[in-house]
Enzyme design. Structure first.
Site, short mmCIF file in Angstrom:
data_model
loop_
_atom_site.label_atom_id
_atom_site.label_comp_id
_atom_site.label_asym_id
_atom_site.label_seq_id
_atom_site.Cartn_x
_atom_site.Cartn_y
_atom_site.Cartn_z
N SER A 1 0.79 -1.23 0.00
CA SER A 1 0.00 0.00 0.00
C SER A 1 0.82 1.28 0.00
CB SER A 1 -0.93 0.00 1.22
OG SER A 1 -0.18 -0.02 2.42
N HIS B 1 -5.40 -3.97 -2.44
CA HIS B 1 -4.99 -2.93 -3.37
C HIS B 1 -4.83 -3.45 -4.80
CE1 HIS B 1 -3.89 -1.28 0.58
NE2 HIS B 1 -4.17 -0.12 0.05
N LYS C 1 -12.10 -0.01 -2.01
CA LYS C 1 -11.07 0.78 -2.69
C LYS C 1 -11.44 0.89 -4.17
CE LYS C 1 -7.57 -0.34 0.74
NZ LYS C 1 -7.73 0.93 1.46
#
Length: 276
Positions: free
Chosen positions: A65, A93, A124
């Protein structure tokens, strides 16, 4: 992790794994062993020194990240197979970013069937709320009965569940969105590099601009904000003391004009503070 491990087991974890992984390791009560970032040989040595008894779980982020680089999944999968470890990947991610239709790093690296547990978020790139665990039917049935965070939490409202399903439909039916994401990512990364910024080892839309000390990173962030660009400063202890940065994340919805505006602001501020 707390559902499948006990105090008699072991976790072998990359040193730059996300804070949520670290918390999961601690909640599992297993013995935690940390290997240097992406150092598969060091992980092998750690596993070789462990007692024969107990489960061993080898875990990595798919995309890290803070630096935006990828975990060495093929080599870690081979290590897990050689040593009898449970292989787990946190794809928070990577979901919606890597692999066909955003299936993540397991698909990106073609290691299907070699990862026992894949977890990720829907909050996300997918743009909704919640998360997922992907694995065998036996694993999922087991988690239904033994995963305390699942058992003792409130389910999503129907509207949130519907938004998650709709977002997955978009990934399946509109691959051009991911193509636009990567076109934007390449343009922005190349622009930052051309200006002379240090973007580290990023391989993803997460692109750090490394400033060095925290004061300079904060100044960079503040002045960028004054120019109309939001790029949050991140310093120690989230990253090493001399690696403070602002973290940028390109999206598919940025226009070329948006990205050029940001690059112009980075150039102006970067020269003002002596970063380039």
């Amino acid at each position: 992790m707390s559902a499948i491990l006990t105090k008699d087991d072991f976790v072998i974890s990359d040193e730059l794994n996300h804070a949520s992984i670290i918390d999961g390791c601690r909640l599992s009560r297993a013995t935690i062993k940390v290997f240097p970032h992406k150092d598969v040989d060091a992980a092998r040595r750690i596993i070789g020194d462990l007692p024969a008894a107990g489960r061993r779980l080898l875990i990595t982020d798919g995309v890290f990240s803070m630096d935006g680089d990828l975990g060495p999944l093929p080599a870690l999968c081979a290590l897990a197979e050689d040593t009898g470890c449970i292989m787990m990947v946190d794809d928070a991610h990577a979901s919606g970013v890597f692999g066909k239709n955003g299936r993540g790093t397991i698909d990106h690296f073609g290691v299907h069937g070699r990862v026992d547990v894949q977890v990720g978020t829907l909050s996300k790139a997918v743009g909704a709320l919640g998360g997922y665990v992907a694995g065998t039917r036996n694993l999922i049935d087991y988690l239904h009965q033994r995963a305390r965070p699942f058992l003792f939490s409130t389910s999503h409202p129907p509207a949130v569940a519907a938004a998650c399903i709709a977002a997955l439909d978009v990934l399946l039916e509109e691959p051009e969105i991911m193509e636009r994401l990567w076109t934007n990512t390449r343009f922005f990364k190349e622009g930052l590099s051309r200006l002379g910024f240090d973007t580290g080892i990023s391989e993803s839309p997460i692109t750090p601009v490394i400033a060095g000390d925290s004061a300079k990173a904060n100044t960079l962030s503040d002045r960028l904000f004054d120019e109309g660009v939001f790029a949050q400063a991140i310093g120690f202890p989230t990253v090493p003391r001399d690696k403070a940065r602002v973290r940028t994340i390109v999206t598919a919805t940025h226009t070329r004009e948006d990205l050029q505006y940001a690059l112009d602001a980075f150039e102006k501020v970067g020269r003002q503070i002596g970063l380039i």
